[in-house]
Write a protein that holds these residues in place. Structure first.
Motif, PDB file in Angstrom:
ATOM      1  N   SER A  40       7.351  28.281  13.276  1.00  0.00           N
ATOM      2  CA  SER A  40       6.067  28.846  13.723  1.00  0.00           C
ATOM      3  C   SER A  40       5.296  29.449  12.557  1.00  0.00           C
ATOM      4  CB  SER A  40       6.315  29.906  14.804  1.00  0.00           C
ATOM      5  OG  SER A  40       7.021  29.350  15.899  1.00  0.00           O
ATOM      6  N   LEU A  41       5.187  28.684  11.506  1.00  0.00           N
ATOM      7  CA  LEU A  41       4.565  29.203  10.294  1.00  0.00           C
ATOM      8  C   LEU A  41       3.092  29.495  10.502  1.00  0.00           C
ATOM      9  CD1 LEU A  41       6.426  26.988   7.713  1.00  0.00           C
ATOM     10  CD2 LEU A  41       6.347  29.487   7.675  1.00  0.00           C
ATOM     11  N   LYS A  42       2.634  30.537   9.827  1.00  0.00           N
ATOM     12  CA  LYS A  42       1.250  30.983   9.918  1.00  0.00           C
ATOM     13  C   LYS A  42       0.607  30.925   8.536  1.00  0.00           C
ATOM     14  CE  LYS A  42       2.652  34.405  13.385  1.00  0.00           C
ATOM     15  NZ  LYS A  42       2.642  35.857  13.737  1.00  0.00           N
ATOM     16  N   PRO A  43      -0.718  30.853   8.489  1.00  0.00           N
ATOM     17  CA  PRO A  43      -1.388  30.847   7.174  1.00  0.00           C
ATOM     18  C   PRO A  43      -0.997  32.048   6.312  1.00  0.00           C
ATOM     19  CG  PRO A  43      -2.924  30.189   8.863  1.00  0.00           C
ATOM     20  CD  PRO A  43      -1.674  30.614   9.580  1.00  0.00           C
ATOM     21  N   GLU A  44      -0.734  33.175   6.934  1.00  0.00           N
ATOM     22  CA  GLU A  44      -0.361  34.369   6.163  1.00  0.00           C
ATOM     23  C   GLU A  44       1.041  34.293   5.592  1.00  0.00           C
ATOM     24  OE1 GLU A  44      -1.632  34.246   9.266  1.00  0.00           O
ATOM     25  OE2 GLU A  44      -0.742  35.811  10.556  1.00  0.00           O
ATOM     26  N   ASP A  45       1.787  33.262   5.924  1.00  0.00           N
ATOM     27  CA  ASP A  45       3.086  33.032   5.301  1.00  0.00           C
ATOM     28  C   ASP A  45       2.959  32.324   3.953  1.00  0.00           C
ATOM     29  OD1 ASP A  45       4.339  32.257   8.560  1.00  0.00           O
ATOM     30  OD2 ASP A  45       4.668  34.117   7.443  1.00  0.00           O
ATOM     31  N   THR A  46       1.756  31.912   3.616  1.00  0.00           N
ATOM     32  CA  THR A  46       1.531  31.230   2.347  1.00  0.00           C
ATOM     33  C   THR A  46       1.867  32.151   1.176  1.00  0.00           C
ATOM     34  OG1 THR A  46      -0.173  29.783   3.259  1.00  0.00           O
ATOM     35  CG2 THR A  46      -0.220  30.166   0.873  1.00  0.00           C
ATOM     36  N   ALA A  47       2.755  31.682   0.313  1.00  0.00           N
ATOM     37  CA  ALA A  47       3.219  32.490  -0.819  1.00  0.00           C
ATOM     38  C   ALA A  47       4.202  31.678  -1.644  1.00  0.00           C
ATOM     39  CB  ALA A  47       3.893  33.763  -0.332  1.00  0.00           C
ATOM     40  N   VAL A  48       4.548  32.210  -2.788  1.00  0.00           N
ATOM     41  CA  VAL A  48       5.693  31.704  -3.536  1.00  0.00           C
ATOM     42  C   VAL A  48       6.915  32.468  -3.034  1.00  0.00           C
ATOM     43  CG1 VAL A  48       6.783  31.423  -5.787  1.00  0.00           C
ATOM     44  CG2 VAL A  48       4.295  31.142  -5.547  1.00  0.00           C
ATOM     45  N   TYR A  49       7.947  31.731  -2.653  1.00  0.00           N
ATOM     46  CA  TYR A  49       9.149  32.325  -2.111  1.00  0.00           C
ATOM     47  C   TYR A  49      10.244  32.323  -3.175  1.00  0.00           C
ATOM     48  CZ  TYR A  49       7.220  32.534   2.563  1.00  0.00           C
ATOM     49  OH  TYR A  49       6.446  32.864   3.672  1.00  0.00           O
ATOM     50  N   TYR A  50      10.880  33.480  -3.314  1.00  0.00           N
ATOM     51  CA  TYR A  50      11.919  33.665  -4.318  1.00  0.00           C
ATOM     52  C   TYR A  50      13.231  34.045  -3.645  1.00  0.00           C
ATOM     53  CZ  TYR A  50       7.992  34.124  -7.576  1.00  0.00           C
ATOM     54  OH  TYR A  50       6.854  33.910  -8.320  1.00  0.00           O
ATOM     55  N   CYS A  51      14.323  33.452  -4.104  1.00  0.00           N
ATOM     56  CA  CYS A  51      15.621  33.948  -3.681  1.00  0.00           C
ATOM     57  C   CYS A  51      16.145  34.906  -4.741  1.00  0.00           C
ATOM     58  CB  CYS A  51      16.616  32.814  -3.431  1.00  0.00           C
ATOM     59  SG  CYS A  51      16.908  31.717  -4.817  1.00  0.00           S
ATOM     60  N   ALA A  52      16.979  35.829  -4.301  1.00  0.00           N
ATOM     61  CA  ALA A  52      17.461  36.873  -5.194  1.00  0.00           C
ATOM     62  C   ALA A  52      18.888  37.252  -4.826  1.00  0.00           C
ATOM     63  CB  ALA A  52      16.559  38.089  -5.113  1.00  0.00           C
ATOM     64  N   ALA A  53      19.630  37.720  -5.822  1.00  0.00           N
ATOM     65  CA  ALA A  53      21.023  38.103  -5.622  1.00  0.00           C
ATOM     66  C   ALA A  53      21.257  39.532  -6.071  1.00  0.00           C
ATOM     67  CB  ALA A  53      21.932  37.156  -6.396  1.00  0.00           C
ATOM     68  N   ASP A  54      22.003  40.263  -5.251  1.00  0.00           N
ATOM     69  CA  ASP A  54      22.434  41.612  -5.585  1.00  0.00           C
ATOM     70  C   ASP A  54      23.953  41.601  -5.550  1.00  0.00           C
ATOM     71  OD1 ASP A  54      22.192  44.850  -3.912  1.00  0.00           O
ATOM     72  OD2 ASP A  54      22.597  44.355  -6.011  1.00  0.00           O
ATOM     73  N   ALA A  55      24.576  42.423  -6.359  1.00  0.00           N
ATOM     74  CA  ALA A  55      26.031  42.479  -6.392  1.00  0.00           C
ATOM     75  C   ALA A  55      26.579  42.820  -5.007  1.00  0.00           C
ATOM     76  CB  ALA A  55      26.489  43.498  -7.408  1.00  0.00           C
ATOM     77  N   LYS A  56      27.789  42.412  -4.765  1.00  0.00           N
ATOM     78  CA  LYS A  56      28.469  42.631  -3.496  1.00  0.00           C
ATOM     79  C   LYS A  56      28.537  44.121  -3.181  1.00  0.00           C
ATOM     80  CE  LYS A  56      33.021  41.443  -1.554  1.00  0.00           C
ATOM     81  NZ  LYS A  56      34.266  40.704  -1.881  1.00  0.00           N
ATOM     82  N   LYS A  57      27.809  44.539  -2.157  1.00  0.00           N
ATOM     83  CA  LYS A  57      27.729  45.958  -1.803  1.00  0.00           C
ATOM     84  C   LYS A  57      27.779  46.102  -0.292  1.00  0.00           C
ATOM     85  CE  LYS A  57      24.611  46.918  -5.698  1.00  0.00           C
ATOM     86  NZ  LYS A  57      23.210  47.224  -6.064  1.00  0.00           N
ATOM     87  N   LEU A  58      28.130  47.289   0.147  1.00  0.00           N
ATOM     88  CA  LEU A  58      28.078  47.567   1.571  1.00  0.00           C
ATOM     89  C   LEU A  58      26.638  47.661   2.054  1.00  0.00           C
ATOM     90  CD1 LEU A  58      30.944  50.191   2.005  1.00  0.00           C
ATOM     91  CD2 LEU A  58      30.958  47.783   2.652  1.00  0.00           C
ATOM     92  N   MET A  59      25.782  48.209   1.230  1.00  0.00           N
ATOM     93  CA  MET A  59      24.384  48.381   1.596  1.00  0.00           C
ATOM     94  C   MET A  59      23.629  47.085   1.331  1.00  0.00           C
ATOM     95  SD  MET A  59      22.134  50.569   2.759  1.00  0.00           S
ATOM     96  CE  MET A  59      22.799  52.199   2.408  1.00  0.00           C
ATOM     97  N   LEU A  60      22.848  46.665   2.303  1.00  0.00           N
ATOM     98  CA  LEU A  60      22.000  45.481   2.167  1.00  0.00           C
ATOM     99  C   LEU A  60      20.559  45.959   1.984  1.00  0.00           C
ATOM    100  CD1 LEU A  60      21.832  42.391   2.256  1.00  0.00           C
ATOM    101  CD2 LEU A  60      21.497  42.575   4.735  1.00  0.00           C
ATOM    102  N   PHE A  61      20.027  45.749   0.799  1.00  0.00           N
ATOM    103  CA  PHE A  61      18.728  46.304   0.462  1.00  0.00           C
ATOM    104  C   PHE A  61      17.579  45.368   0.838  1.00  0.00           C
ATOM    105  CE2 PHE A  61      19.984  50.124  -1.566  1.00  0.00           C
ATOM    106  CZ  PHE A  61      21.227  49.880  -2.136  1.00  0.00           C
ATOM    107  N   THR A  62      16.426  45.983   1.095  1.00  0.00           N
ATOM    108  CA  THR A  62      15.224  45.225   1.440  1.00  0.00           C
ATOM    109  C   THR A  62      14.095  45.485   0.444  1.00  0.00           C
ATOM    110  OG1 THR A  62      14.440  46.965   2.915  1.00  0.00           O
ATOM    111  CG2 THR A  62      15.822  45.244   3.889  1.00  0.00           C
ATOM    112  N   THR A  63      14.430  46.039  -0.691  1.00  0.00           N
ATOM    113  CA  THR A  63      13.459  46.277  -1.743  1.00  0.00           C
ATOM    114  C   THR A  63      13.810  45.455  -2.969  1.00  0.00           C
ATOM    115  OG1 THR A  63      14.753  48.191  -2.460  1.00  0.00           O
ATOM    116  CG2 THR A  63      12.897  48.609  -0.976  1.00  0.00           C
ATOM    117  N   VAL A  64      12.821  45.274  -3.835  1.00  0.00           N
ATOM    118  CA  VAL A  64      12.979  44.401  -4.995  1.00  0.00           C
ATOM    119  C   VAL A  64      14.006  44.924  -5.999  1.00  0.00           C
ATOM    120  CG1 VAL A  64      11.789  43.509  -7.034  1.00  0.00           C
ATOM    121  CG2 VAL A  64      10.664  43.407  -4.800  1.00  0.00           C
ATOM    122  N   ALA A  65      13.967  46.214  -6.257  1.00  0.00           N
ATOM    123  CA  ALA A  65      14.697  46.787  -7.393  1.00  0.00           C
ATOM    124  C   ALA A  65      16.186  46.486  -7.459  1.00  0.00           C
ATOM    125  CB  ALA A  65      14.451  48.296  -7.434  1.00  0.00           C
ATOM    126  N   PRO A  66      16.931  46.544  -6.359  1.00  0.00           N
ATOM    127  CA  PRO A  66      18.383  46.319  -6.473  1.00  0.00           C
ATOM    128  C   PRO A  66      18.777  44.893  -6.846  1.00  0.00           C
ATOM    129  CG  PRO A  66      17.857  47.525  -4.472  1.00  0.00           C
ATOM    130  CD  PRO A  66      16.577  47.003  -5.017  1.00  0.00           C
TER     131      PRO A  66
END
Length: 124
Positions: free
Chosen positions: A84-110
């Motif tokens: 159900s993609l929308k025009p506002e989904d238009t972007a460059v999509y990046y995958c990212a990896a964080d070290a194995k942690k209990l906390m699952l982050f939703t910000t860029v920095a980790p």
């Protein structure tokens, strides 16, 4: 570790895409994995994340119910199924990896390792 994102493209509104992020140089089981996106002129924003154990997922409110993140540790790959993609989904999509942690982050920095990005364009 290196990340290679693929699967982007151009679709009409309401369409679907599945992005893939192939991990090399290390086992994906050692990482929490996430997808972010960045539209022109905007900051990079969180889309979805999955913990190394696959027992916790998080989604941005803007994509919840339309997007599913999954991982296949045997293939060393993480996926982002987008429906159900929308025009506002238009972007460059990046995958990212964080070290194995209990906390699952939703910000860029980790997230210390990033793929090169794949373009998603939703337009009629």
């Amino acid at each position: 570790v290196q990340l290679q994102a693929s699967g982007g493209g151009s679709v009409q509104p309401g369409g679907s895409l599945r992005l893939s992020c192939a991990v090399s140089g290390s086992s994906i089981s050692r990482y929490n994995m996430a997808w972010f996106r960045q539209a022109p002129g905007k900051e990079r924003e969180f889309v979805a994340a999955v913990r190394w154990s696959s027992d916790i997922e998080r989604y941005a409110d803007s994509v919840k119910g339309r997007v599913t993140i999954s991982r296949d540790n045997a293939k060393n790959t993480v996926y982002l199924q987008m429906n159900s993609l929308k025009p506002e989904d238009t972007a460059v999509y990046y995958c990212a990896a964080d070290a194995k942690k209990l906390m699952l982050f939703t910000t860029v920095a980790p997230y210390s390792t990033w793929g090169q990005g794949t373009q998603v364009t939703v337009s009629s």
